[in-house]
Design a protein around this motif. Sequence first.
Motif, PDB file in Angstrom:
ATOM      1  N   CYS A 164     -15.197  23.895   4.112  1.00  0.00           N
ATOM      2  CA  CYS A 164     -16.640  24.084   4.346  1.00  0.00           C
ATOM      3  C   CYS A 164     -17.381  22.791   4.667  1.00  0.00           C
ATOM      4  O   CYS A 164     -18.031  22.194   3.807  1.00  0.00           O
ATOM      5  N   ASP A 191     -13.493  27.140   7.122  1.00  0.00           N
ATOM      6  CA  ASP A 191     -14.827  26.710   7.548  1.00  0.00           C
ATOM      7  C   ASP A 191     -14.800  25.259   8.008  1.00  0.00           C
ATOM      8  O   ASP A 191     -15.592  24.428   7.565  1.00  0.00           O
ATOM      9  N   TYR A 194     -18.798  25.592  11.868  1.00  0.00           N
ATOM     10  CA  TYR A 194     -19.690  26.742  11.687  1.00  0.00           C
ATOM     11  C   TYR A 194     -20.224  27.130  13.049  1.00  0.00           C
ATOM     12  O   TYR A 194     -20.502  26.272  13.891  1.00  0.00           O
ATOM     13  N   ASP A 430     -14.729  28.411   0.307  1.00  0.00           N
ATOM     14  CA  ASP A 430     -15.631  29.443   0.815  1.00  0.00           C
ATOM     15  C   ASP A 430     -16.972  29.543   0.091  1.00  0.00           C
ATOM     16  O   ASP A 430     -17.998  29.771   0.729  1.00  0.00           O
ATOM     17  N   HIS A 432     -18.672  27.349  -1.790  1.00  0.00           N
ATOM     18  CA  HIS A 432     -19.492  26.133  -1.884  1.00  0.00           C
ATOM     19  C   HIS A 432     -19.833  25.778  -3.325  1.00  0.00           C
ATOM     20  O   HIS A 432     -20.866  25.176  -3.603  1.00  0.00           O
TER      21      HIS A 432
HETATM   22 FE    FE Z   1     -18.311  27.832   4.050  1.00  0.00          FE
END
Ligand code: FE
Length: 536
Positions: A164, A191, A194, A430, A432
């Motif tokens: 992420c 991720d 994005y 995923d 965060h």
């Molecule tokens: Fe994410």
Amino acid sequence: MHDGCTSVFTERRHAMHRRQLLKFASTSAALIGLPRSGWGQQSWSINPFSLGVASGSPTSQSLVLWTRLGAPAIQAAGLTTVAIAVTWQLAHDRQFSRIAATGIIQAAPTLAHSVHAEVSGLEPDRVYFYRFIVGTATSPVGRTRTFPASHSAVNRLRLAYASCQQWGNGFYSAYRHMLAENLDFVLFLGDYIYEYPSSRPIEVRPTTGGWITTLDGYRSRYALYKSDPDLQAVHAAYPWVLTWDDHEVQNDYAGIHAGVSGTPVADFMARRRAAYQAFYEHMPVTRASFDKLLSAHADEARIFDCISFGRLATLYTLDDRQYRDAPACSPNQRTGSNRVDPEKCESWNQPQRTLLGAAQEAWLAQKFSTMQGQWNLLGQQTLFGQRNFNTTGGTLLRSDGWDGYPAARRRLTDAILQTQLSNPVILGGDIHENWVGHVLSDYNNPESAAVGVEFCGTSITSLSNSTPERLAQQLKTNPHFIFANAASRGYGVVELTPKQLTTTLTAVTDASDPNSTAFTLAKFAVEAGHAAVARL
Ligand code: FE
Ligand code: CA
């Protein structure tokens, strides 16, 4: 073949020996009918290695070396439509005085002038250095390593898990701190990019290109992210093992079902194929995983895999996005994540609902029974254990993760039990937020036995909107977890020895500061043979 854990898909890897590669290089441009640039000293007005270098998909005998020639350099040189010969070198030393393997690859415009050198026949458990040369330009030097042979005794493994990295939500200081961690590899859990046009509510740097839905759009987004010097440095420092999550395609997409963000595209599967191709073009991954997608326009890119790190550990990298069923009980047929009361959702517990897909589930159970290390690491996308958001009595579960697919989760924990999987450790991303806890055999029974432990990582930069108060209440409601933190961006480092696992969570002080310092947020230990995690 080599590590015992190799799937039929990786057995078909187009790994080439040095001599084969040289032969390939001299014939491939003619075979694929592309004009190609001369072999001579192409000079560049713009650095063609602006996206850095990377290595990945390590086995005990092979590695993938990656670069992509930057579009601005290629445009300035007038080479947009031609294949460009790129030399790669792998050496035993940083000075390249002892070359271990070398070859030439045609960087084709059809693959965004990316270069994937799949080098095999290497020595296990060895450090190597690599670089690329095109005309007068030489790339930065990357450092990488092969894994130990599957049968060998190994005393130590150190990996970082990360996920992420929303571009505009912060700088990649976390990666700069990772450089000093002396890792064997980086495990990236999704991720990487994005698809959003911006990064609100915090935007420390602008995202160019708007919503991305096309191959060109995804390519530009990867190029933007990969322009970051800290990200380039950590790719050059360690081999990466990767899987993906939703944002490499679209927020909360589920298998063949589109997600929810942005204007819908007419053909979601075309969008998914484009996104998967762009992932291949920008990552040190094997052609075999993407061959059908790239050469036959198949929908699937088979990236789930496993690899042993000597006898010490087996690493399974899973794909819980590509094959999953649509989330249950989405209001108005809207896909994407919702918080749902399972009591009010008839399909929630349907036994056939799947997150990994039948083929991956069968593969995984088969690997569990034939291929176990002392520790068995499952690198996958998201939080595994149940998280009830209703902290005042009822039940409210997120439909987008394992909570939304309880029968599939139960099949996985049953497979762990049935195969007596040694020391299972589930790693995720995923959400965060850092979550640490015990994997239960039955989340409906808080007294049920723990079958393993779980570390779900926070993000490199992406935001969480939770609060310490809410997390404290959730921890009370979900006591199989022992730690949760939403405030910190960063990564985790897992160190394994035959007797113990230690996980250290590192946090950056301020992700909006490109020079941020870092600190240890928390440390945990697991003794081999006990599915119990303790905070140190
Ligand atoms: Fe994410
Ligand atoms: Ca995600």
